[in-house]
Each structure stands twice: as structure tokens, then as C-alpha cells.
Design an enzyme around this catalytic site. Structure first.
Site, PDB file in Angstrom:
ATOM      1  N   LYS A  14       0.814  -1.223   0.000  1.00  0.00           N
ATOM      2  CA  LYS A  14       0.000   0.000   0.000  1.00  0.00           C
ATOM      3  C   LYS A  14       0.843   1.267   0.000  1.00  0.00           C
ATOM      4  O   LYS A  14       0.587   2.188  -0.776  1.00  0.00           O
ATOM      5  CB  LYS A  14      -0.854   0.034   1.270  1.00  0.00           C
ATOM      6  N   ARG A  89     -10.510   2.618   8.588  1.00  0.00           N
ATOM      7  CA  ARG A  89     -10.432   1.162   8.731  1.00  0.00           C
ATOM      8  C   ARG A  89     -11.600   0.578   9.499  1.00  0.00           C
ATOM      9  O   ARG A  89     -11.680  -0.640   9.663  1.00  0.00           O
ATOM     10  CB  ARG A  89      -9.180   0.775   9.515  1.00  0.00           C
ATOM     11  N   ARG A 128      10.055  -7.948   5.028  1.00  0.00           N
ATOM     12  CA  ARG A 128      10.170  -6.541   5.426  1.00  0.00           C
ATOM     13  C   ARG A 128      10.672  -6.432   6.870  1.00  0.00           C
ATOM     14  O   ARG A 128      11.409  -5.513   7.209  1.00  0.00           O
ATOM     15  CB  ARG A 128       8.806  -5.839   5.289  1.00  0.00           C
ATOM     16  N   ARG A 134      10.681  -3.270  11.851  1.00  0.00           N
ATOM     17  CA  ARG A 134       9.464  -2.711  12.459  1.00  0.00           C
ATOM     18  C   ARG A 134       9.015  -3.584  13.618  1.00  0.00           C
ATOM     19  O   ARG A 134       8.949  -4.803  13.498  1.00  0.00           O
ATOM     20  CB  ARG A 134       8.341  -2.659  11.406  1.00  0.00           C
ATOM     21  N   ARG A 145      -2.537  -8.776  12.868  1.00  0.00           N
ATOM     22  CA  ARG A 145      -2.928  -7.618  12.039  1.00  0.00           C
ATOM     23  C   ARG A 145      -3.735  -8.063  10.828  1.00  0.00           C
ATOM     24  O   ARG A 145      -4.680  -7.405  10.405  1.00  0.00           O
ATOM     25  CB  ARG A 145      -1.678  -6.858  11.580  1.00  0.00           C
TER      26      ARG A 145
HETATM   27  P1  ADP Z   1      -0.383  -2.159   8.112  1.00  0.00           P
HETATM   28  O1  ADP Z   1      -1.616  -1.804   7.356  1.00  0.00           O
HETATM   29  O2  ADP Z   1       0.684  -2.744   7.271  1.00  0.00           O
HETATM   30  O3  ADP Z   1      -0.649  -2.933   9.373  1.00  0.00           O
HETATM   31  P2  ADP Z   1       0.053   0.675   8.719  1.00  0.00           P
HETATM   32  O4  ADP Z   1       1.366   1.331   8.538  1.00  0.00           O
HETATM   33  O5  ADP Z   1      -1.038   1.118   7.828  1.00  0.00           O
HETATM   34  O6  ADP Z   1       0.363  -0.865   8.605  1.00  0.00           O
HETATM   35  O7  ADP Z   1      -0.417   0.826  10.234  1.00  0.00           O
HETATM   36  C1  ADP Z   1       0.417   0.424  11.287  1.00  0.00           C
HETATM   37  C2  ADP Z   1      -0.354   0.487  12.603  1.00  0.00           C
HETATM   38  O8  ADP Z   1      -0.787   1.839  12.844  1.00  0.00           O
HETATM   39  C3  ADP Z   1      -1.618  -0.349  12.654  1.00  0.00           C
HETATM   40  O9  ADP Z   1      -1.373  -1.711  12.992  1.00  0.00           O
HETATM   41  C4  ADP Z   1      -2.397   0.382  13.760  1.00  0.00           C
HETATM   42  O10 ADP Z   1      -1.889   0.095  15.040  1.00  0.00           O
HETATM   43  C5  ADP Z   1      -2.076   1.846  13.472  1.00  0.00           C
HETATM   44  N1  ADP Z   1      -3.077   2.433  12.531  1.00  0.00           N
HETATM   45  C6  ADP Z   1      -2.826   2.892  11.271  1.00  0.00           C
HETATM   46  N2  ADP Z   1      -3.966   3.353  10.709  1.00  0.00           N
HETATM   47  C7  ADP Z   1      -4.956   3.187  11.624  1.00  0.00           C
HETATM   48  C8  ADP Z   1      -6.355   3.437  11.641  1.00  0.00           C
HETATM   49  N3  ADP Z   1      -6.991   3.975  10.589  1.00  0.00           N
HETATM   50  N4  ADP Z   1      -7.053   3.126  12.763  1.00  0.00           N
HETATM   51  C9  ADP Z   1      -6.437   2.596  13.836  1.00  0.00           C
HETATM   52  N5  ADP Z   1      -5.123   2.311  13.886  1.00  0.00           N
HETATM   53  C10 ADP Z   1      -4.382   2.599  12.799  1.00  0.00           C
END
Ligand code: ADP
Length: 198
Positions: A14, A89, A128, A134, A145
Site C-alpha cells: 500500500k 479502517r 520486510r 518494524r 494484524r
Molecule cells: P499495516 O496496514 O501494514 O498494518 P500501517 O502502517 O497502515 O500498517 O499501520 C500500522 C499500525 O498503525 C496499525 O497496525 C495500527 O496500530 C495503526 N493504525 C494505522 N492506521 C490506523 C487506523 N486507521 N485506525 C487505527 N489504527 C491505525
């Protein structure tokens, strides 16, 4: 002026595609994951509030996430369009975004959903993990996740499907192949938008 949402499971590339789309369309990419990570690193109050959720692979509570997005969308650089990556989300976040945009007479134009096979995604994320170090990329947290994504996302994509603005793109394969598919999907979706009488 285009307002897009890119939605996809962890590991579907993404972030990479979001930056590419934003550049192609001359709009700003807004990634909630990136904003959270920056704040965790700088140990800001937002970062301190969000860190334990992020590190455990849980969603940060809507109250924190929504407030952060509202602030981000109030900034000048999104006035000419934006691409949201990783938000909304949850259905609660969808409502909040709708209200935030409606206050300015705006709405989302296109929602792109990247789809991919779960096994391939887990493999990509483990690679990754070695590269980027990370904290949320361990096998157990990745699985969590992933489960959370599939559990929560259908409710979100269903809402956009009903509105007729959801476009699905196969996210498997090389980055450039996925970009090509996105390019075609965007041309169609934005072309249709241009033809829609206001
Ligand atoms: P991925 O989709 O690969 O898990 P992201 O970089 O999009 O990784 O998000 C990493 C973390 O940040 C998520 O696991 C969550 O803890 C938090 N996060 C990101 N976007 C949101 C959201 N819209 N609502 C709640 N938590 C979020």
C-alpha cells in the site's frame, strides 16, 4: 481535485503504491501508519498514546485516530486533493471522515482496494521485518494484524461498494505490475467520475 482512499491488507504494498499514485495525480499521500510511526519516534503525546496499540498490532482507538486525521485534513496541502492510506479502517472512521469532509462540502471520489493472497502477504511482511526492523512485523503480530484487517475491512469496503465508488485491484506480483493495474483502474474510475453530471 481528486480525493482517494487506498485500502488493502498489511503487506500488500500500500505505502509504495500510495506514494506512486499521489505523485502521478499531483496530490498528497496521507498515511495514518506513517504519521503514527513518526509520532512514536519523536515521543510526542500522540505517539505515547498510540505506541502500545501499534506495537501489539491493535488498532489505535478511533478517538485518537479520528482527531489526528481531522487535524491532518485541516492543513493547506490537502486542498488540491489527497490519497488516504490506512484510514478509514472501521465503520466509525468512515462516518467520521464523511462528516469531516461534508463540513467542507467534500466527499471521497474513488476507493481502491488492493487484494492479495494471505500467504503471499505474510511472506512479504516477514521479509520486510528483516529489512526495516518494524516492531509490529513479528510472525505472531503479523497474523493478528491480518486477522484484524479481514475482520474489520469488509464492513468498510461494503459501505463504499454500496456507494458505487469501490474499485478492486489485484495486489499480487511485482510492484510495477500492480502500479500498471492501478493506473488502468484509476483511468476508468476517474474517467467515469468526469462523465458524471453534477
Ligand atoms: P499495516 O496496514 O501494514 O498494518 P500501517 O502502517 O497502515 O500498517 O499501520 C500500522 C499500525 O498503525 C496499525 O497496525 C495500527 O496500530 C495503526 N493504525 C494505522 N492506521 C490506523 C487506523 N486507521 N485506525 C487505527 N489504527 C491505525
Amino acid at each position: 481535485m481528486t480525493r482517494l482512499l487506498l485500502i488493502g491488507p498489511p503487506g500488500a504494498g500500500k505505502g509504495t503504491q500510495a506514494r506512486w499514485i499521489a505523485e502521478k495525480l499531483g496530490i498528497v499521500a496521507v498515511s495514518t501508519g506513517d504519521i503514527f510511526r513518526q509520532n512514536v519516534q519523536s515521543q510526542s503525546p500522540l505517539g505515547l498514546a498510540a505506541a502500545s496499540y501499534i506495537n501489539a498490532g491493535e488498532f489505535v482507538p478511533d478517538s485518537i485516530t479520528n482527531a489526528m486525521v481531522r487535524d491532518r485534513l485541516a492543513q493547506q496541502d490537502v486542498r488540491h486533493g489527497f490519497l488516504l492510506d490506512g484510514y478509514p479502517r472501521t465503520p466509525g472512521q468512515v462516518n467520521f471522515l464523511d462528516e469531516t469532509l461534508a463540513e467542507r462540502g467534500l466527499e471521497l471520489d474513488v476507493v481502491l482496494q488492493l487484494t492479495a493472497d494471505t500467504e503471499e502477504l505474510v511472506e512479504r511482511l516477514l521479509k520486510r521485518a528483516n529489512r526495516e526492523n518494524r516492531a509490529d512485523d513479528t510472525a505472531e503480530i503479523i497474523r493478528h494484524r491480518m486477522a484484524l484487517y479481514f475482520e474489520q475491512t469488509t464492513a468498510v469496503t461494503d459501505l463504499y461498494l454500496e456507494r458505487g465508488i469501490l474499485t478492486k485491484v489485484e495486489g499480487a506480483g511485482a510492484i510495477s505490475d500492480v502500479s500498471d493495474r492501478i493506473s488502468v483502474a484509476l483511468d476508468v474510475a476517474l474517467g467515469l467520475l468526469a462523465e458524471t453530471p453534477c
